[in-house]
Design an enzyme around this catalytic site. Structure first.
Site, mmCIF file in Angstrom:
data_model
loop_
_atom_site.group_PDB
_atom_site.id
_atom_site.type_symbol
_atom_site.label_atom_id
_atom_site.label_comp_id
_atom_site.label_asym_id
_atom_site.label_seq_id
_atom_site.Cartn_x
_atom_site.Cartn_y
_atom_site.Cartn_z
ATOM 1 N N HIS A 1 123.478 -11.343 -53.170
ATOM 2 C CA HIS A 1 122.150 -12.030 -53.061
ATOM 3 C C HIS A 1 122.350 -13.332 -52.538
ATOM 4 C CE1 HIS A 1 118.396 -13.390 -54.487
ATOM 5 N NE2 HIS A 1 118.938 -14.571 -55.145
ATOM 6 N N ASP B 1 115.745 -20.583 -53.831
ATOM 7 C CA ASP B 1 115.766 -19.365 -54.017
ATOM 8 C C ASP B 1 114.333 -18.847 -54.068
ATOM 9 O OD1 ASP B 1 116.374 -16.521 -54.350
ATOM 10 O OD2 ASP B 1 117.354 -16.656 -56.243
ATOM 11 N N CYS C 1 115.777 -10.047 -50.906
ATOM 12 C CA CYS C 1 116.480 -11.645 -50.671
ATOM 13 C C CYS C 1 116.835 -11.993 -49.224
ATOM 14 C CB CYS C 1 117.494 -11.732 -51.697
ATOM 15 S SG CYS C 1 118.943 -10.941 -51.224
#
Length: 277
Positions: free
Chosen positions: A111, A126, A72
């Protein structure tokens, strides 16, 4: 991070654009869907304990030149730089991953995601959540199910922020919690260190890989390779050794593995540990 993307044309070409597109919701949706198809979520560096750099030059070299993906901090880090370069208004925020555990678990805020402001509304963007990455922007002020090219998603409001869910197999599964607190560069450095190096990190010494395509997701969890197609049962195959895993990484995920013996040696250690009595 440097504010400039030196390889913007190469980046856009990978995403199907010959010229910079306008900062619209349609552009954001196209970029997000194509990004998880073109840039693989992968933790090869975590498996081999290689350092993971977050500066923009390193991200461009790894993802745009070396044929690699990332997790991420890398995928969303580069994606957010692209959005800023295209004129999008966004801010980075952090999430607590609760997938596979209690919804109220206080996991680390590790995250990285973005909130993109468009026409007076905020959207969650995302491209770095592995096998359950949302493949479309999600409107923050909606509590209704939101369609994507893959599963439906839903954003629930909580006292501590928002909970992202995905509908999988008829059930709404919790993925991660996030709030609106802004992030500083040091937050990214600390989170990246924890995820990549802390002994308690669930990513340390693990090989997790994911990619999306039209109506499908492919995942690799160490030696377990699966193809998930919408509306069908998943097809899973257990791989029988380091070379089989490396072949799947190259053939199914399109990864160009780093040169040298480190990946094969790390995989051999995992297979050896799995067979010990």
């Amino acid at each position: 991070m440097s504010p400039l993307l030196h390889d913007l044309p190469r980046y856009l070409q990978r995403l199907g654009f010959d010229a910079p597109p306008p900062p619209t919701l349609a552009t954001l949706a196209a970029l997000q869907q194509r990004h998880s198809a073109q840039f693989v979520f992968e933790t090869v560096a975590n498996l081999t304990r290689a350092p993971i750099a977050l500066d923009l030059d390193s991200l461009q070299r790894k993802l745009l030149h070396d044929g690699r993906g990332g997790y991420c901090y890398e995928l969303n880090g580069l994606f957010q730089a692209l959005l800023r370069e295209l004129g999008f208004d966004l801010r980075a925020v952090a999430g607590r991953v609760v997938m596979g555990g209690p919804e109220d678990a206080l996991t680390a805020r590790t995250h990285l995601v973005a909130l993109v402001r468009l026409d007076g509304a905020d959207y969650l963007a995302d491209v770095g959540f592995g096998g359950m990455v949302p493949t479309a922007p999600l409107r923050l002020d909606s509590r209704e199910p939101q369609a994507t090219p893959h599963e439906p998603y839903r954003l629930d409001l909580r006292d501590d922020g928002y909970l992202l869910r995905a509908e999988v197999g008829g059930q709404w599964r919790a993925l991660y919690v996030f709030d609106l607190q802004p992030l500083a560069p040091i937050d990214l450095e600390v989170g990246n260190w924890y995820v990549s190096a802390h002994p308690a990190s669930p990513f340390r010494d693990q090989l997790l890989v994911a990619r999306t395509g039209p109506g499908w997701r492919k995942t690799l969890n160490n030696a377990s390779f699966a193809v998930h197609r919408l509306g069908q049962d998943s097809v899973r195959r257990e791989l029988d050794g380091p070379r089989a895993v490396m072949e799947v990484l190259e053939r199914e995920f399109g990864l160009r593995l780093p040169p040298g013996p480190d990946v094969e040696r790390a995989l051999a250690r995992k297979f050896e540990a799995a067979t010990r009595p």
